[in-house]
Design a protein around this motif. Structure first.
Motif, mmCIF file in Angstrom:
data_model
loop_
_atom_site.group_PDB
_atom_site.id
_atom_site.type_symbol
_atom_site.label_atom_id
_atom_site.label_comp_id
_atom_site.label_asym_id
_atom_site.label_seq_id
_atom_site.Cartn_x
_atom_site.Cartn_y
_atom_site.Cartn_z
ATOM 1 N N GLY A 3 -12.275 -3.254 -4.457
ATOM 2 C CA GLY A 3 -11.054 -3.772 -3.999
ATOM 3 C C GLY A 3 -9.803 -2.506 -4.178
ATOM 4 N N LYS A 4 -10.549 -1.257 -4.063
ATOM 5 C CA LYS A 4 -9.411 -0.022 -4.280
ATOM 6 C C LYS A 4 -8.283 -0.121 -3.236
ATOM 7 N N GLY A 5 -8.824 -0.618 -1.816
ATOM 8 C CA GLY A 5 -8.020 -0.525 -0.736
ATOM 9 C C GLY A 5 -6.842 -1.606 -0.767
ATOM 10 N N LEU A 25 -10.375 9.013 7.631
ATOM 11 C CA LEU A 25 -11.259 9.421 8.314
ATOM 12 C C LEU A 25 -11.697 8.247 9.660
ATOM 13 N N ARG A 26 -11.657 7.066 9.120
ATOM 14 C CA ARG A 26 -11.645 5.902 10.281
ATOM 15 C C ARG A 26 -10.555 6.185 11.511
ATOM 16 N N ARG A 27 -9.532 6.321 10.969
ATOM 17 C CA ARG A 27 -8.421 6.656 12.152
ATOM 18 C C ARG A 27 -8.813 7.648 13.255
ATOM 19 N N GLY A 36 -23.354 6.306 5.553
ATOM 20 C CA GLY A 36 -22.955 6.038 3.901
ATOM 21 C C GLY A 36 -23.181 7.303 3.363
ATOM 22 N N ASP A 37 -23.271 8.551 3.730
ATOM 23 C CA ASP A 37 -23.091 9.695 2.984
ATOM 24 C C ASP A 37 -21.633 10.121 2.511
ATOM 25 N N LEU A 38 -21.272 10.768 1.403
ATOM 26 C CA LEU A 38 -20.043 11.232 1.254
ATOM 27 C C LEU A 38 -19.857 12.308 2.158
ATOM 28 N N VAL A 39 -18.741 12.593 2.617
ATOM 29 C CA VAL A 39 -18.223 13.813 3.462
ATOM 30 C C VAL A 39 -18.256 14.860 2.545
ATOM 31 N N PRO A 40 -18.312 16.209 2.953
ATOM 32 C CA PRO A 40 -18.331 17.515 2.292
ATOM 33 C C PRO A 40 -16.957 17.602 1.510
ATOM 34 N N ASP A 93 -6.352 6.513 -3.275
ATOM 35 C CA ASP A 93 -7.593 5.320 -3.209
ATOM 36 C C ASP A 93 -8.752 5.944 -2.571
ATOM 37 N N GLY A 94 -9.915 5.810 -3.474
ATOM 38 C CA GLY A 94 -11.200 6.574 -2.945
ATOM 39 C C GLY A 94 -11.189 8.007 -3.234
ATOM 40 N N PHE A 95 -10.462 8.685 -3.970
ATOM 41 C CA PHE A 95 -10.482 10.100 -4.305
ATOM 42 C C PHE A 95 -9.830 10.252 -5.496
ATOM 43 N N PRO A 96 -10.561 11.172 -6.378
ATOM 44 C CA PRO A 96 -11.743 11.888 -5.779
ATOM 45 C C PRO A 96 -13.101 11.043 -6.374
ATOM 46 N N ARG A 97 -14.038 11.489 -5.476
ATOM 47 C CA ARG A 97 -15.330 10.777 -5.570
ATOM 48 C C ARG A 97 -16.646 11.648 -6.038
ATOM 49 N N THR A 98 -16.296 12.745 -6.490
ATOM 50 C CA THR A 98 -17.361 13.746 -6.928
ATOM 51 C C THR A 98 -16.742 14.631 -8.031
ATOM 52 N N PRO A 117 -16.843 18.126 -8.259
ATOM 53 C CA PRO A 117 -16.106 19.206 -7.741
ATOM 54 C C PRO A 117 -14.752 18.686 -7.330
ATOM 55 N N GLN A 118 -14.655 17.670 -6.623
ATOM 56 C CA GLN A 118 -13.354 17.119 -6.057
ATOM 57 C C GLN A 118 -12.358 16.985 -7.331
ATOM 58 N N ALA A 119 -12.699 16.426 -8.430
ATOM 59 C CA ALA A 119 -11.792 15.999 -9.359
ATOM 60 C C ALA A 119 -11.298 17.343 -10.087
ATOM 61 N N ARG A 155 -15.638 -5.910 11.883
ATOM 62 C CA ARG A 155 -16.318 -5.594 10.631
ATOM 63 C C ARG A 155 -16.434 -4.051 10.638
ATOM 64 N N ARG A 156 -16.419 -3.487 9.580
ATOM 65 C CA ARG A 156 -16.478 -1.869 9.513
ATOM 66 C C ARG A 156 -18.027 -1.767 9.779
ATOM 67 N N THR A 157 -18.383 -0.656 10.749
ATOM 68 C CA THR A 157 -19.821 -0.349 10.962
ATOM 69 C C THR A 157 -20.371 0.255 9.810
ATOM 70 N N HIS A 214 -27.054 2.445 0.449
ATOM 71 C CA HIS A 214 -26.762 4.170 0.511
ATOM 72 C C HIS A 214 -25.499 4.415 -0.058
ATOM 73 N N ARG A 215 -24.501 3.559 0.381
ATOM 74 C CA ARG A 215 -23.177 4.076 -0.406
ATOM 75 C C ARG A 215 -23.154 3.678 -1.748
ATOM 76 N N LEU A 216 -23.810 2.795 -2.111
ATOM 77 C CA LEU A 216 -23.990 2.507 -3.499
ATOM 78 C C LEU A 216 -24.825 3.509 -4.376
HETATM 79 P P1 ADP Z 1 -15.490 2.159 0.346
HETATM 80 O O1 ADP Z 1 -14.743 2.499 -1.011
HETATM 81 O O2 ADP Z 1 -15.558 0.838 0.547
HETATM 82 O O3 ADP Z 1 -16.910 2.812 0.410
HETATM 83 P P2 ADP Z 1 -13.567 4.119 2.071
HETATM 84 O O4 ADP Z 1 -12.985 3.587 2.932
HETATM 85 O O5 ADP Z 1 -13.060 4.623 0.637
HETATM 86 O O6 ADP Z 1 -14.744 2.938 1.528
HETATM 87 O O7 ADP Z 1 -14.802 5.254 2.382
HETATM 88 C C1 ADP Z 1 -15.550 5.183 3.404
HETATM 89 C C2 ADP Z 1 -16.472 6.505 3.599
HETATM 90 O O8 ADP Z 1 -15.301 7.670 3.915
HETATM 91 C C3 ADP Z 1 -17.240 6.749 2.611
HETATM 92 O O9 ADP Z 1 -18.685 6.155 2.410
HETATM 93 C C4 ADP Z 1 -17.413 8.330 2.842
HETATM 94 O O10 ADP Z 1 -18.388 8.640 3.853
HETATM 95 C C5 ADP Z 1 -16.205 8.776 3.362
HETATM 96 N N1 ADP Z 1 -15.329 9.180 2.121
HETATM 97 C C6 ADP Z 1 -14.094 8.586 1.769
HETATM 98 N N2 ADP Z 1 -13.503 9.157 0.402
HETATM 99 C C7 ADP Z 1 -14.419 10.126 0.231
HETATM 100 C C8 ADP Z 1 -14.617 11.159 -0.662
HETATM 101 N N3 ADP Z 1 -13.463 11.351 -1.692
HETATM 102 N N4 ADP Z 1 -15.147 12.172 -0.443
HETATM 103 C C9 ADP Z 1 -16.343 11.993 0.212
HETATM 104 N N5 ADP Z 1 -16.496 11.337 1.347
HETATM 105 C C10 ADP Z 1 -15.505 10.393 1.274
#
Ligand code: ADP
Length: 212
Positions: free
Chosen positions: A9-11, A32-34, A53-57, A80-85, A87-89, A155-157, A166-168
């Protein structure tokens, strides 16, 4: 900042915070979706990883955040959704120091696996403005249409069941450690994200008022 699993529910909460408090939000996932939909080089470069479902570098994501802060920084913002690793933090700590901005809150939306699968399997998102809703909570005519901008709700692809697993896994391996990171900084606040959006938002409002 809002942290939590996919579907936590972050978004949704970020959107409510912007609407009620006028605080700008940055969401790397939404950016990134945009970019992907617009077919930009950045969108094309990152689409495959996001689709798997991989994280982006980290370097790409930190660059996005730095660009965004150059434009919007200074008056308070929500991630929203940052940081996720980790190194990002760590990069974010340096960025905030440069901007002389303290981190007020790291809000962790706690959700069960059941909540995640239920929400993701019925999630619909507006292709134009990003508004997110659930197929079950809205009554639609023949074609689902966004209540805010009339854009198509799709639906989001990456919301497919296999990609979600994989995202989990990425979340558990790379993002979970951030709970300790922000706990040590004294910024972590856990909120039960398994409830209605309004109940969660009431808790966030209280936390933000306490931190102000
Ligand atoms: P959700 O939280 O539902 O997974 P997001 O819209 O936040 O959806 O993210 C979708 C995708 O964008 C992620 O699965 C990842 O590939 C990429 N992404 C988003 N935020 C990050 C981040 N901080 N670091 C790396 N990849 C990211």
């Amino acid at each position: 900042m809002l942290l939590g699993a996919p579907g936590s529910g972050k978004g949704t909460q970020a959107e409510m915070i912007t609407r009620h408090f006028g605080i700008p939000v940055t969401s790397p996932g939404a950016i990134l979706r945009r970019e992907r939909d617009l077919g930009t080089p950045l969108g094309i470069e990152t689409a495959e990883a996001a689709q798997r479902g991989d994280l982006v570098p980290d370097k790409i994501i930190v660059g996005l955040i730095e660009d965004w802060l150059r434009l919007h920084g200074g008056h308070g913002f929500v991630f929203d959704g940052f940081p996720r690793t980790t190194p990002q933090a760590e990069s974010l700590q340096q960025i905030l120091q440069r901007h002389r901005t303290p981190l007020d809150l790291a809000i962790w939306l706690d959700v069960s696996e059941q909540t995640i699968t239920d929400r993701i399997s019925s999630r619909l998102q507006c292709q134009s403005c990003g508004f997110t809703t659930s197929a079950s909570s809205a009554v639609f005519a023949e074609r689902p249409i966004c209540p805010y901008c009339d854009g198509p709700l799709v639906r989001r692809t990456d919301d497919d069941a296999a990609v979600l697993q994989h995202r989990l896994a990425e979340f558990n391996a790379k993002t979970q450690p951030l709970a300790d990171f922000y706990q040590k900084l004294g910024a972590l606040r856990r909120v039960d994200g398994n409830r209605e959006r309004e109940a969660i938002f009431a808790d966030l409002t209280r936390l933000m008022e306490q931190a102000a």
